[in-house]
Design an enzyme around this catalytic site. Structure first.
Site, mmCIF file in Angstrom:
data_model
loop_
_atom_site.group_PDB
_atom_site.id
_atom_site.type_symbol
_atom_site.label_atom_id
_atom_site.label_comp_id
_atom_site.label_asym_id
_atom_site.label_seq_id
_atom_site.Cartn_x
_atom_site.Cartn_y
_atom_site.Cartn_z
ATOM 1 N N TYR A 156 0.920 -1.173 -0.076
ATOM 2 C CA TYR A 156 -0.119 0.159 -0.025
ATOM 3 C C TYR A 156 0.974 1.202 0.047
ATOM 4 O O TYR A 156 0.659 2.141 -0.862
ATOM 5 C CB TYR A 156 -1.144 -0.019 1.208
ATOM 6 N N LYS A 160 1.035 4.030 -3.059
ATOM 7 C CA LYS A 160 0.646 5.375 -2.786
ATOM 8 C C LYS A 160 1.848 6.308 -3.250
ATOM 9 O O LYS A 160 1.564 7.436 -3.567
ATOM 10 C CB LYS A 160 0.221 5.753 -1.375
#
Length: 372
Positions: A156, A160
């Protein structure tokens, strides 16, 4: 009204932050049109804004952010895009290909469409997790100038971070009409408030545990959560600045930490602050010494890897999540205050009151569901 008559696009419109941002835009700006972009939009999602829409046209655009033709329809004629949509995954339950497809490729496609369709401004919702933390490497009241090399391998975080970098690199891209694209990124702390599914999940765990909240972070590992209403305000301020010729070049291509005056606390203690008025207590200590928890997580991760060819198991806790929960990691919003004119609109007292009342409203149904 800085955005009067403008067409604004909000991706992730039906999510926690997306809904709050749309309502703020409708209440504060006399927009020509606002477009709700999400993978699934119900009629009630659109109707929920009837009380504040005024003369603004509210349009639903249901589709996949990885579909360029869909994005062109949604962005055509728009002046500002708020890119809030993302897959959030802290436990490793989502396949990396899916995370990368939505968080990175979807963002890249959106930027390409903005350039093709002469959209002058794009605001990207990033996350504090692009900074870290590293195990045993705290930050106290960090700023945008803080040098910190993150070693976290969280899928994640990686997606990002790459999406944020691509967004900021696109700042200044020449548009077909001769103008240039301006982009900026906002890095909120842990966002809480009415509608926060993480708080609801922790409360559910507390109900299962006879009103005792689990402690997974030490009291010394403080973070500074930020209220969802204040994060929405920061997005609006960024949009206003990108439209202002005198400020556009100042904030274009930059990122900003977004926090507010919520008192720093560990994640576990923050949950307790929100839920203690509802009769919840919290354990004083971690279930095991921190070092032993890291060893246990490592063994579980190894076991899951070995079993991966036969079955996919996702443990609720891993070493990276344990690091995030047990590292002091606080940041200042001073740069956003100076450059964006961002000032938290909601006080800590107001934010807590609204959140506690929302949790209280959810508690009876949650108890009934879990106790039957």
């Amino acid at each position: 009204m800085f955005l009067k008559g403008d067409v604004c696009v909000v991706t992730g419109a039906c999510g926690f932050l997306g809904r709050r941002l749309i309502r703020l835009l409708l209440e504060e700006e006399n927009l020509g049109e606002i477009r709700l972009v999400d993978k699934q939009i119900k009629l009630e999602d659109v109707q929920s804004f009837n009380d504040c829409r005024g003369d603004t046209r509210v349009q639903a655009y249901e589709g996949d952010i990885r579909d360029s033709a869909f994005l062109r329809r949604a962005c055509r004629g728009a002046s500002t895009v708020f890119h809030v949509a993302a897959l959030i995954d802290v436990t490793g339950s989502v396949e990396f290909s899916e995370l990368y497809g939505v968080n990175v490729k979807g963002t890249q496609l959106l930027m390409e469409v903005c350039i093709e369709e002469n959209v002058p401004s794009l605001i990207y919702t990033s996350t504090i997790e692009v900074m870290g933390p590293n195990r045993g490497d705290p930050i106290h009241n960090g700023t945008e100038e803080t040098v910190y090399e993150c070693s976290l391998k969280s899928p994640y975080r990686r997606t990002k971070k790459e999406a944020e970098e691509r967004t900021l690199q696109a700042n200044g891209e020449l548009l077909p009409d001769g103008t240039r694209l301006a982009t900026c990124a906002l890095r909120p702390m842990y966002i809480y408030g009415e509608g926060c599914r993480f708080l609801l999940g922790h409360m559910a765990d507390g109900v299962r545990n006879k009103n005792v909240l689990h402690r997974m972070s030490s009291q010394e590992a403080k973070v500074n959560p930020v209220y969802v209403g204040n994060v929405a305000v920061a997005h609006l301020q960024a949009a206003r600045c990108l439209k202002d010729p005198n400020k556009r070049d100042i904030i274009g291509g930059r990122f900003y930490f977004i926090s507010d005056d919520t008192p720093p606390a560990s994640y576990s203690d923050f949950n307790h602050v929100m839920m203690s008025p509802l009769g919840f207590h919290i354990k004083d200590k971690l279930p095991l010494p921190l070092g032993l928890l890291y060893v246990l997580c490592f063994l579980i991760e190894v076991t899951c890897t070995l079993l991966r060819p036969f079955i996919r198991l996702v443990p609720p806790l891993n070493r990276q999540l344990l690091t995030m929960l047990n590292t002091h990691f606080t940041f200042s919003y001073n740069r956003a205050q100076v450059d964006l004119g961002y000032v938290p609109r909601y006080t800590w007292q107001e934010a807590r009151k609204g959140t506690v009342e929302w949790l209280a409203g959810k508690l009876p149904a949650l108890r009934e569901k879990l106790e039957t």
